[in-house]
Write an enzyme that holds these catalytic residues in place. Sequence first.
Site, PDB file in Angstrom:
ATOM      1  N   LEU A   1      -8.081  -9.410 -11.450  1.00 36.15           N
ATOM      2  CA  LEU A   1      -8.610  -8.819 -12.690  1.00 36.15           C
ATOM      3  C   LEU A   1      -9.930  -8.122 -12.350  1.00 36.15           C
ATOM      4  CD1 LEU A   1      -8.098  -8.651 -15.769  1.00 36.15           C
ATOM      5  CD2 LEU A   1      -9.548 -10.666 -16.019  1.00 36.15           C
TER       6      LEU A   1
ATOM      7  N   GLY B   1       0.777  -1.237   0.000  1.00 37.67           N
ATOM      8  CA  GLY B   1       0.000   0.000   0.000  1.00 37.67           C
ATOM      9  C   GLY B   1       0.808   1.287   0.000  1.00 37.67           C
TER      10      GLY B   1
ATOM     11  N   HIS C   1       1.275   0.121 -13.554  1.00 31.70           N
ATOM     12  CA  HIS C   1       2.017  -1.117 -13.754  1.00 31.70           C
ATOM     13  C   HIS C   1       3.511  -0.796 -13.690  1.00 31.70           C
ATOM     14  CE1 HIS C   1       2.500  -5.252 -14.907  1.00 31.70           C
ATOM     15  NE2 HIS C   1       3.472  -4.867 -15.704  1.00 31.70           N
TER      16      HIS C   1
ATOM     17  N   ASP D   1      -3.513  -5.396 -17.725  1.00 28.57           N
ATOM     18  CA  ASP D   1      -2.467  -4.466 -18.177  1.00 28.57           C
ATOM     19  C   ASP D   1      -2.666  -3.954 -19.594  1.00 28.57           C
ATOM     20  OD1 ASP D   1      -1.225  -4.838 -15.704  1.00 28.57           O
ATOM     21  OD2 ASP D   1      -0.207  -6.628 -16.434  1.00 28.57           O
TER      22      ASP D   1
HETATM   23  C1  GAR Z   1       3.578  -1.326  -7.311  1.00 28.15           C
HETATM   24  O1  GAR Z   1       4.924  -1.351  -7.736  1.00 28.15           O
HETATM   25  C2  GAR Z   1       2.650  -1.395  -8.507  1.00 28.15           C
HETATM   26  O2  GAR Z   1       3.174  -0.757  -9.647  1.00 28.15           O
HETATM   27  C3  GAR Z   1       2.553  -2.881  -8.727  1.00 28.15           C
HETATM   28  O3  GAR Z   1       2.488  -3.433  -7.440  1.00 28.15           O
HETATM   29  C4  GAR Z   1       3.243  -2.595  -6.551  1.00 28.15           C
HETATM   30  C5  GAR Z   1       2.405  -2.333  -5.335  1.00 28.15           C
HETATM   31  O4  GAR Z   1       3.143  -1.689  -4.334  1.00 28.15           O
HETATM   32  N1  GAR Z   1       1.393  -3.216  -9.512  1.00 28.15           N
HETATM   33  C6  GAR Z   1       1.339  -4.276 -10.322  1.00 28.15           C
HETATM   34  O5  GAR Z   1       2.264  -5.052 -10.456  1.00 28.15           O
HETATM   35  C7  GAR Z   1       0.012  -4.427 -11.090  1.00 28.15           C
HETATM   36  N2  GAR Z   1       0.147  -5.346 -12.153  1.00 28.15           N
HETATM   37  P1  GAR Z   1       2.395  -0.985  -3.129  1.00 28.15           P
HETATM   38  O6  GAR Z   1       1.367  -1.973  -2.570  1.00 28.15           O
HETATM   39  O7  GAR Z   1       3.463  -0.696  -2.122  1.00 28.15           O
HETATM   40  O8  GAR Z   1       1.742   0.252  -3.650  1.00 28.15           O
END
Ligand code: GAR
Length: 200
Positions: free
Chosen positions: A90, A15, A107, A148
Amino acid sequence: MDKPIKLAILASGNGTNAQQISEYFANSKTVKVDLIIYNKRDAYVAKRAENLGIESRYFNRHDFLETDNVLNLLKERNIDYIILAGFLLLVPENLLSAFPNHIINIHPALLPKYGGKGMYGHHVHEAVVANHESETGITIHVIDHRYDCGTTLFQAYCKVLPIDTADDVAAKIHLLEKEFFPRVIESYILNRPMPTQHDK
Ligand code: GAR
């Protein structure tokens, strides 16, 4: 005065993005993070929401995919935009059709490279390093019904050095996410010019 535009953030894990977006808009009169929804019981994002004083709700996979529970809550709270911040399910059809062009995803790669099912979080950075890429980055896009895919709003780049590990790449990506994701959301929903990346 006009009512603020309301965002619901959907997240599955740590998060950091949810927190950064919430902090960015904390004093805004035009945009409000109204709700954080998560789909993993132990997701740390729930703790972040509590610390930020933002209401959070847990819904499981069944709620998302087989019921209108999430949709009903979003409607009840008059949510205008859904922000996917590390949300790994999804997005179901009922949300897509209720929020056309109003669901934004981030992404951690330069789509269409390193996208699709199974390509998320650290898996992306490991693949980037394994393939000896010299650059990677982030893509922020409006979603459609595929993983994506959809209309790209913004991309930012960073260099990958031969000595970089997947953790090093993750750190660079998190910096880009912090710098650009909240600003791109703001530009999109307020119909303003997108930010530009100066130090490519
Ligand atoms: C982030 O790096 C985001 O870009 C990625 O998950 C991470 C979440 O980090 N999203 C994906 O891979 C979606 N396909 P966070 O929970 O610390 O924000």
